[in-house]
Design a protein around this motif. Structure first.
Motif, PDB file in Angstrom:
ATOM      1  N   GLY A 109       0.704  -0.946  -0.110  1.00  0.00           N
ATOM      2  CA  GLY A 109       0.303   0.118  -0.024  1.00  0.00           C
ATOM      3  C   GLY A 109       1.357   1.391   0.497  1.00  0.00           C
ATOM      4  O   GLY A 109       0.117   2.094  -0.329  1.00  0.00           O
ATOM      5  N   VAL A 110       2.352   1.232   0.592  1.00  0.00           N
ATOM      6  CA  VAL A 110       2.888   2.277   0.922  1.00  0.00           C
ATOM      7  C   VAL A 110       3.178   3.035  -0.765  1.00  0.00           C
ATOM      8  O   VAL A 110       3.505   3.611  -1.003  1.00  0.00           O
ATOM      9  CB  VAL A 110       4.196   2.239   2.118  1.00  0.00           C
ATOM     10  N   ALA A 111       3.812   1.257  -1.249  1.00  0.00           N
ATOM     11  CA  ALA A 111       3.959   1.717  -2.084  1.00  0.00           C
ATOM     12  C   ALA A 111       2.823   2.146  -3.319  1.00  0.00           C
ATOM     13  O   ALA A 111       3.962   2.930  -4.733  1.00  0.00           O
ATOM     14  CB  ALA A 111       4.605   0.625  -3.360  1.00  0.00           C
ATOM     15  N   SER A 112       1.984   1.640  -3.579  1.00  0.00           N
ATOM     16  CA  SER A 112       0.673   2.235  -4.305  1.00  0.00           C
ATOM     17  C   SER A 112      -0.023   2.971  -4.062  1.00  0.00           C
ATOM     18  O   SER A 112      -0.462   4.081  -5.121  1.00  0.00           O
ATOM     19  CB  SER A 112       0.013   1.163  -4.948  1.00  0.00           C
ATOM     20  N   ASP A 113       0.285   3.870  -3.216  1.00  0.00           N
ATOM     21  CA  ASP A 113      -0.518   5.425  -2.672  1.00  0.00           C
ATOM     22  C   ASP A 113      -0.093   5.653  -2.114  1.00  0.00           C
ATOM     23  O   ASP A 113       0.411   5.859  -0.545  1.00  0.00           O
ATOM     24  CB  ASP A 113      -1.646   4.409  -1.989  1.00  0.00           C
ATOM     25  N   PRO A 114       0.879   7.486  -2.235  1.00  0.00           N
ATOM     26  CA  PRO A 114       2.126   7.719  -1.978  1.00  0.00           C
ATOM     27  C   PRO A 114       0.965   8.844  -0.288  1.00  0.00           C
ATOM     28  O   PRO A 114       1.897   8.862   0.295  1.00  0.00           O
ATOM     29  CB  PRO A 114       1.881   9.424  -3.212  1.00  0.00           C
ATOM     30  N   ILE A 115      -0.321   9.122  -0.049  1.00  0.00           N
ATOM     31  CA  ILE A 115      -0.982   9.722   0.429  1.00  0.00           C
ATOM     32  C   ILE A 115      -0.704   7.980   1.971  1.00  0.00           C
ATOM     33  O   ILE A 115      -0.885   9.074   3.150  1.00  0.00           O
ATOM     34  CB  ILE A 115      -2.217   9.470   0.273  1.00  0.00           C
ATOM     35  N   VAL A 116      -1.034   7.338   1.814  1.00  0.00           N
ATOM     36  CA  VAL A 116      -0.647   6.339   2.432  1.00  0.00           C
ATOM     37  C   VAL A 116       0.914   6.799   2.983  1.00  0.00           C
ATOM     38  O   VAL A 116       0.866   6.442   4.436  1.00  0.00           O
ATOM     39  CB  VAL A 116      -1.118   4.902   1.998  1.00  0.00           C
ATOM     40  N   ALA A 117       1.643   6.619   1.900  1.00  0.00           N
ATOM     41  CA  ALA A 117       2.982   6.433   2.536  1.00  0.00           C
ATOM     42  C   ALA A 117       3.285   8.195   3.289  1.00  0.00           C
ATOM     43  O   ALA A 117       4.052   8.177   4.135  1.00  0.00           O
ATOM     44  CB  ALA A 117       4.113   6.692   1.591  1.00  0.00           C
ATOM     45  N   ASP A 118       2.540   8.837   3.051  1.00  0.00           N
ATOM     46  CA  ASP A 118       3.123  10.106   3.287  1.00  0.00           C
ATOM     47  C   ASP A 118       2.440   9.599   5.055  1.00  0.00           C
ATOM     48  O   ASP A 118       2.483  10.477   5.734  1.00  0.00           O
ATOM     49  CB  ASP A 118       2.381  11.697   3.193  1.00  0.00           C
ATOM     50  N   LEU A 119       0.563   9.452   5.314  1.00  0.00           N
ATOM     51  CA  LEU A 119       0.966   9.105   6.430  1.00  0.00           C
ATOM     52  C   LEU A 119       1.277   8.138   7.363  1.00  0.00           C
ATOM     53  O   LEU A 119       1.566   8.948   8.606  1.00  0.00           O
ATOM     54  CB  LEU A 119      -0.823   8.391   6.922  1.00  0.00           C
TER      55      LEU A 119
END
Length: 184
Positions: A109-119
């Motif tokens: 999810g971190v690799a596919s969704d920059p919002i999740v990575a940022d959070l």
């Protein structure tokens, strides 16, 4: 009708009691299918995550953790926002090991969704876990693109640069890109 219900839940400068009340409302919407039907595109996991965040902000991390675990269990494939909420609660409670374990589960999810990575990266950064924050921001950047993800790409670039600076690391390609972008 739903708009009226939602407008009553927007709380600026909310007290802990108001946050708990909103969390309870959100929780009931997510769990009482007999009385409430979630609209298209609204997942049970997302509503539970919002309730868990409100409990955490209100200072009730025990209840927040319970609800965040429910949210994670309710998450569908590719739905990683509940993981970000759970990580934030674990960090708030001082359980960085548990937060890291959930972050590992959410790696795709971190690799596919920059919002999740940022959070997720933000949670580790706030906990002073700069190396873990850098790792999350880096994974997010590798999966993001400036064109498709715009502001989130830029945020990840900025956040990664900041935690690397805080660790006194030398500049690398992403840092140079950030500095060229910002003129630093």
């Amino acid at each position: 009708m739903l708009d009226e219900l939602l407008s009553g839940l927007v709380l600026t400068g909310a007290t802990p009691d108001q946050l708990r009340e909103r969390a309870e409302t959100l929780y009931s919407w997510a769990t009482d299918a007999g009385r409430f039907e979630l609209g298209p595109g609204v997942s049970r996991a997302a509503v539970l995550s919002s309730a868990a965040e409100d409990y955490m902000v209100a200072g009730d991390t025990d209840r927040g953790l319970e609800v965040a675990l429910e949210a994670k269990a309710a998450a569908g494939p590719g739905e990683y926002e509940p993981h970000a909420t759970l990580i934030a609660i674990y960090v708030e409670r001082g359980d960085v090991a548990a937060a890291r374990a959930v972050a590992e589960e959410a790696r795709s999810g971190v690799a596919s969704d920059p919002i999740v990575a940022d959070l997720i990266g933000d949670s580790f950064e706030l906990a002073g876990e700069f190396a873990q924050a850098e790792r999350i921001y880096s994974i997010g950047l590798r999966g993001a693109s400036r064109d498709a993800d715009g502001i989130w790409y830029e945020r990840l670039l900025r956040d990664r640069h900041r935690v690397r600076r805080d660790q006194n690391k030398p500049l690398d390609g992403f840092d140079e890109e950030f500095e060229a972008f910002t003129g630093e």
